[in-house]
Design a protein around this motif. Structure first.
Motif, PDB file in Angstrom:
ATOM      1  N   ARG A  77       0.825  -1.201   0.000  1.00  0.00           N
ATOM      2  CA  ARG A  77       0.000   0.000   0.000  1.00  0.00           C
ATOM      3  C   ARG A  77       0.860   1.252   0.000  1.00  0.00           C
ATOM      4  O   ARG A  77       0.617   2.198  -0.757  1.00  0.00           O
ATOM      5  CB  ARG A  77      -0.929   0.006   1.218  1.00  0.00           C
ATOM      6  N   ASP A  99      -5.097   6.965   3.168  1.00  0.00           N
ATOM      7  CA  ASP A  99      -6.272   7.036   4.036  1.00  0.00           C
ATOM      8  C   ASP A  99      -6.503   5.640   4.595  1.00  0.00           C
ATOM      9  O   ASP A  99      -7.004   4.757   3.909  1.00  0.00           O
ATOM     10  CB  ASP A  99      -7.481   7.503   3.224  1.00  0.00           C
ATOM     11  N   ASP A 100      -6.112   5.444   5.851  1.00  0.00           N
ATOM     12  CA  ASP A 100      -6.272   4.121   6.473  1.00  0.00           C
ATOM     13  C   ASP A 100      -7.692   3.867   6.945  1.00  0.00           C
ATOM     14  O   ASP A 100      -7.990   2.778   7.446  1.00  0.00           O
ATOM     15  CB  ASP A 100      -5.318   3.983   7.678  1.00  0.00           C
ATOM     16  N   ALA A 103     -11.764   4.824   3.230  1.00  0.00           N
ATOM     17  CA  ALA A 103     -11.367   4.625   1.835  1.00  0.00           C
ATOM     18  C   ALA A 103     -10.615   3.308   1.659  1.00  0.00           C
ATOM     19  O   ALA A 103     -10.860   2.557   0.700  1.00  0.00           O
ATOM     20  CB  ALA A 103     -10.518   5.796   1.353  1.00  0.00           C
ATOM     21  N   THR A 104      -9.702   2.995   2.568  1.00  0.00           N
ATOM     22  CA  THR A 104      -8.975   1.726   2.459  1.00  0.00           C
ATOM     23  C   THR A 104      -9.861   0.551   2.841  1.00  0.00           C
ATOM     24  O   THR A 104      -9.777  -0.528   2.233  1.00  0.00           O
ATOM     25  CB  THR A 104      -7.703   1.762   3.326  1.00  0.00           C
ATOM     26  N   TYR A 134     -18.006   3.018   0.252  1.00  0.00           N
ATOM     27  CA  TYR A 134     -17.325   4.058   1.015  1.00  0.00           C
ATOM     28  C   TYR A 134     -18.225   4.584   2.139  1.00  0.00           C
ATOM     29  O   TYR A 134     -17.781   4.756   3.282  1.00  0.00           O
ATOM     30  CB  TYR A 134     -16.927   5.184   0.066  1.00  0.00           C
ATOM     31  N   ARG A 197      -6.211  12.463  -0.376  1.00  0.00           N
ATOM     32  CA  ARG A 197      -6.018  11.173   0.288  1.00  0.00           C
ATOM     33  C   ARG A 197      -6.377  10.060  -0.694  1.00  0.00           C
ATOM     34  O   ARG A 197      -7.117  10.282  -1.662  1.00  0.00           O
ATOM     35  CB  ARG A 197      -6.898  11.049   1.534  1.00  0.00           C
ATOM     36  N   GLY A 199      -7.300   5.673  -0.549  1.00  0.00           N
ATOM     37  CA  GLY A 199      -7.367   4.369   0.091  1.00  0.00           C
ATOM     38  C   GLY A 199      -6.864   3.329  -0.892  1.00  0.00           C
ATOM     39  O   GLY A 199      -7.104   3.440  -2.100  1.00  0.00           O
TER      40      GLY A 199
END
Length: 344
Positions: A77, A99-100, A103-104, A134, A197, A199
């Motif tokens: 990542r 973006d942890d 989004a991730t 999301y 950001r 993800g």
């Protein structure tokens, strides 16, 4: 659109909209490789160490050396974000951060789904769409998706302890970024000037006699303010309170409501056919005083609120609520938040 035959077949998909986000690039396994996207496709090719962007932009430099050996999910990542920022730098754009959060979470769920079932697209096997995933992960802003996966439609178990080669991560980013206008939806997602950001979801299934190919979802986020909580669902005909505060760099606009196709389970073959996913059209738009509007949006400085009736001709389903604003340098209003909820 170019076609390349590789050991494991990969495709791209990008989701985007005329005034909202969604782009999906992705690889697929099974047959010739080709991309699909709302604004254009992607192609499969060996990654390049440098390229010249259209319009005379700077050459793309080689990335810093990745961690030695195969990469863990966390390392993969971070490396993909590094490659994204290398590509954004060619256009003089600021870096994005990983973006942890939502989004991730949303991207990883989609990457897992694609890898497990061997398909590429923006719809999930449960019928979900990018902004829905999301929203359900807790996101309140707006997301733009790029997707990459195999498309052989074979069910496989996921590798619970995956390792990824830097070359595979580089190949995916090259497929996204090396697109040529007008078929460059994935590239445009990467080069969005308001993206701050991203993800990253990366998954790989267990292949019996083939070279494993990772499936990837990039979820780019634009954030212009803070928004009040929204329930997961409301009753048909009830009113939904929509409120928020936007940053000083944007002009408060309106609130839109759309209703989209009822999510239903979809087979991999159908998912592979659904390449383009644009932002759904609103059936109702609400604006502040001074605009022709069925209900006025209350605006106090940079804060706004409105109670919106939730009914599209008395039909139940998955509804989408969007917040619109005029961003710096834009002539028109564009969505800056897009969330979904059930209306029953």
């Amino acid at each position: 659109m170019r076609f390349v035959r590789v050991t494991s077949f990969v495709f791209l998909a990008a989701c985007g909209a005329a005034s909202a986000p969604v782009t999906q690039p992705g690889p697929s396994a099974g047959s010739p490789v080709h991309p699909a996207s709302s604004g254009g496709g992607a192609h499969v090719s060996a990654p390049r160490s440098a390229s010249v962007s259209p319009g005379g932009a700077a050459e793309r430099p080689a990335p810093a050396p990745p961690p030695s050996g195969n990469l863990t999910l966390a390392e993969a990542r971070r490396y993909m974000v590094q490659l994204i920022n290398r590509d954004r730098a060619t256009a003089g754009l600021p870096a994005v951060t990983l973006d942890d959060g939502p989004a991730t979470v949303a991207g990883q769920a989609h990457a897992d789904d694609m890898a497990r079932l061997g398909y590429l697209g923006h719809w999930g096997s449960d019928g979900s769409v990018p902004e829905q995933r999301y929203s359900e992960a807790g996101g309140r802003d707006i997301v733009f998706e790029n997707a990459f996966c195999v498309t052989d439609e074979k069910k496989r178990p996921l590798d619970a302890s995956p390792r990824f080669s830097a070359a595979d991560i580089e190949r995916a980013e090259a497929m996204f970024f090396d697109e040529v206008p007008p078929n460059d939806g994935h590239r445009k997602n990467i080069l969005g000037r308001f993206r701050r950001r991203v993800g990253i979801g990366i998954a790989v299934a267990k292949f019996d006699h083939e070279i494993p190919m990772p499936c990837i979802a990039q979820e780019f986020v634009e954030s212009f303010g803070t928004y009040g909580e929204m329930p997961r669902g409301v009753r048909l005909g009830s009113k939904l309170h929509v409120a928020g505060t936007l940053g000083g760099e944007v002009k408060v606009g309106g609130v839109g409501v759309a209703r989209i196709e009822e999510p239903r389970p979809l087979p991999a073959a159908e998912l592979n056919r659904r390449r383009v996913y644009p932002m759904p059209n609103t059936y109702a738009m609400y604006w502040p005083a001074g605009f022709r509007t069925p209900i006025e949006v209350n605006v106090h400085g940079q804060s706004f609120d409105i109670d919106v009736p939730m009914t599209d001709g008395g039909r139940k389903g998955l509804y989408e609520v969007s917040v619109w604003a005029k961003r710096p340098g834009d002539k028109d209003f564009a969505p800056v938040s897009l969330r979904t909820l059930r209306v029953d």
